[in-house]
Design a protein around this motif. Structure first.
Motif, short mmCIF file in Angstrom:
data_model
loop_
_atom_site.label_atom_id
_atom_site.label_comp_id
_atom_site.label_asym_id
_atom_site.label_seq_id
_atom_site.Cartn_x
_atom_site.Cartn_y
_atom_site.Cartn_z
N LEU A 125 0.79 -1.22 0.00
CA LEU A 125 0.00 0.00 0.00
C LEU A 125 0.83 1.27 0.00
CD1 LEU A 125 -2.75 -1.07 2.56
CD2 LEU A 125 -2.99 -0.90 0.08
N THR A 126 2.12 1.18 0.18
CA THR A 126 2.96 2.38 0.19
C THR A 126 4.11 2.22 -0.79
OG1 THR A 126 4.32 1.57 2.02
CG2 THR A 126 2.38 2.89 2.59
N SER A 127 4.54 3.33 -1.34
CA SER A 127 5.67 3.31 -2.27
C SER A 127 6.21 4.73 -2.43
CB SER A 127 5.23 2.78 -3.64
OG SER A 127 6.30 2.83 -4.57
N GLU A 128 7.51 4.81 -2.63
CA GLU A 128 8.15 6.08 -2.97
C GLU A 128 8.59 6.08 -4.44
OE1 GLU A 128 8.41 8.62 -1.03
OE2 GLU A 128 8.08 7.85 1.00
N GLU A 129 8.34 4.98 -5.13
CA GLU A 129 8.80 4.83 -6.50
C GLU A 129 7.96 5.68 -7.46
OE1 GLU A 129 9.74 1.30 -9.78
OE2 GLU A 129 8.93 0.80 -7.80
N SER A 161 0.57 12.70 -4.80
CA SER A 161 1.52 12.52 -3.69
C SER A 161 2.37 13.76 -3.49
CB SER A 161 2.41 11.29 -3.94
OG SER A 161 3.16 11.42 -5.12
N THR A 162 2.75 14.42 -4.59
CA THR A 162 3.51 15.67 -4.46
C THR A 162 2.67 16.75 -3.79
OG1 THR A 162 4.86 15.17 -6.41
CG2 THR A 162 4.72 17.47 -5.73
N SER A 163 1.40 16.83 -4.16
CA SER A 163 0.51 17.85 -3.58
C SER A 163 0.28 17.60 -2.09
CB SER A 163 -0.82 17.86 -4.33
OG SER A 163 -0.63 18.16 -5.68
N LEU A 164 0.17 16.32 -1.70
CA LEU A 164 0.06 16.00 -0.28
C LEU A 164 1.33 16.36 0.46
CD1 LEU A 164 -1.73 12.53 -0.50
CD2 LEU A 164 -2.65 14.58 0.60
N LYS A 165 2.46 16.07 -0.15
CA LYS A 165 3.75 16.35 0.49
C LYS A 165 3.94 17.85 0.69
CE LYS A 165 6.85 13.49 -0.74
NZ LYS A 165 7.87 12.72 -1.48
N ARG A 197 -1.36 10.40 3.39
CA ARG A 197 0.08 10.14 3.29
C ARG A 197 0.52 10.07 1.84
NH1 ARG A 197 1.19 4.94 6.94
NH2 ARG A 197 2.92 4.88 5.45
N PRO A 198 1.55 10.82 1.45
CA PRO A 198 2.02 10.77 0.06
C PRO A 198 2.42 9.36 -0.38
CG PRO A 198 2.98 12.66 1.20
CD PRO A 198 2.28 11.85 2.24
N ASP A 199 3.10 8.61 0.51
CA ASP A 199 3.54 7.28 0.11
C ASP A 199 2.38 6.32 -0.07
OD1 ASP A 199 2.97 7.15 2.85
OD2 ASP A 199 4.63 5.79 3.30
N MET A 200 1.28 6.55 0.63
CA MET A 200 0.10 5.70 0.44
C MET A 200 -0.63 6.06 -0.85
SD MET A 200 -2.94 4.69 3.15
CE MET A 200 -1.82 3.77 4.21
#
Length: 282
Positions: free
Chosen positions: A70-74, A86-90, A111-114
């Motif tokens: 459920l999570t990734s930074e890729e 994810s960028t907007s959440l970050k 969460r951006p990674d989620m």
């Protein structure tokens, strides 16, 4: 019954049961530049190649199973919906994202990674059934599952759940153009991203032009024809992302600022078409 239906790689209808692909429909397109870049590449879009690609997703990260990652930074696509979200959440420009997840239905994530882990590797989700392990891990990770009993897909229900939790500034992904209208009428300030638009009718494209902020063109000829001329910014040319409003433009500019590889920008009359578009456009 554990059954999940997605549309992927050329608008194929794919049925997954108990972690196996059990049915693959006929693709509506024959080639796509993005499909060639998948972890399990699809050079020529055939039912057999689509089956292999989707089964690889199931085996590698547990799509549509209790083992779902459920999570990734890729980063998978420079201006993909999950990357933009994810960028907007970050950056904290938005509070939460309302997206779809196999095994859980409509979910709200902060969460951006989620956001990236759920959306980055998933194709168009048409129907899903609840997977308790996936639902529990989303909740444990701070997310909200709008309908844990049925795992239904309803972006407006996700918006209501997000608002009830105190989230005011939302980004919402939609596939059905009617959902764009429903969300906009309830939350005029929501930033709406239309995804998986291959096969849109002219009426569908016109509706997202009116109600969405960002539209991914996928292999849609009608989106290119109807939404493209109204774009205030376009990201990419082969599989373009059309930005229709200032709010959507801000999300793309945030994404641009976060990208660490070189970018080329210029003024142009939009839309701009690339040489390697999906074929045929439908």
């Amino acid at each position: 019954m554990d059954e999940h239906i997605i549309e992927a790689v050329g608008k194929c209808r794919i049925v997954i049961r108990d972690g196996r692909v059990v049915d693959v429909g006929m693709p509506r397109i024959s080639s796509c530049p993005l499909a060639r870049r998948f972890a399990c590449p699809v050079d020529e879009i055939t039912p057999e190649a689509v089956r292999d690609n989707v089964q690889n997703r199931i085996d590698s990260f547990g799509m549509c199973t209790p083992l779902r990652e459920l999570t990734s930074e890729e980063i998978f696509v420079g201006f993909g919906a999950s990357e933009v979200i994810s960028t907007s959440l970050k950056s904290r420009f938005i509070d939460a994202a309302v997206i779809a997840c196999d095994g859980a239905g409509t979910v709200v994530v902060t969460r951006p990674d989620m956001a990236q882990g759920i959306g980055g590797r998933m194709s168009g989700l048409i129907r899903t059934t609840p997977i308790p392990e996936v639902i529990n891990r989303i909740i444990e990770g701070g997310g909200i599952v709008a309908d844990p009993l049925n795992a239904s897909l309803d972006p407006l229900a996700g918006v209501l759940a997000a608002k009830n939790a105190g989230h005011e500034h939302l980004v919402v992904t939609i596939h059905d153009p009617e959902d764009a209208k429903r969300v906009r009428e309830h939350d005029p300030d929501a930033i709406i991203i239309a995804v998986h638009t291959t096969g849109y009718s002219a009426g569908d494209a016109e509706m997202v032009r009116q109600y969405a902020d960002i539209v991914t063109a996928c292999a849609s000829g009608t989106v290119r024809e109807i939404c493209g001329p109204y774009a205030v910014l376009q990201a990419g040319s082969s599989v373009p992302v059309y930005v229709l409003t200032p709010a959507g433009k801000h999300l793309i500019l945030l994404r641009m600022a976060a990208i660490d590889y070189p970018l080329f920008t210029t003024h142009a009359d939009l839309p701009v078409s690339g040489e390697r578009c999906p074929k045929p456009l439908v």
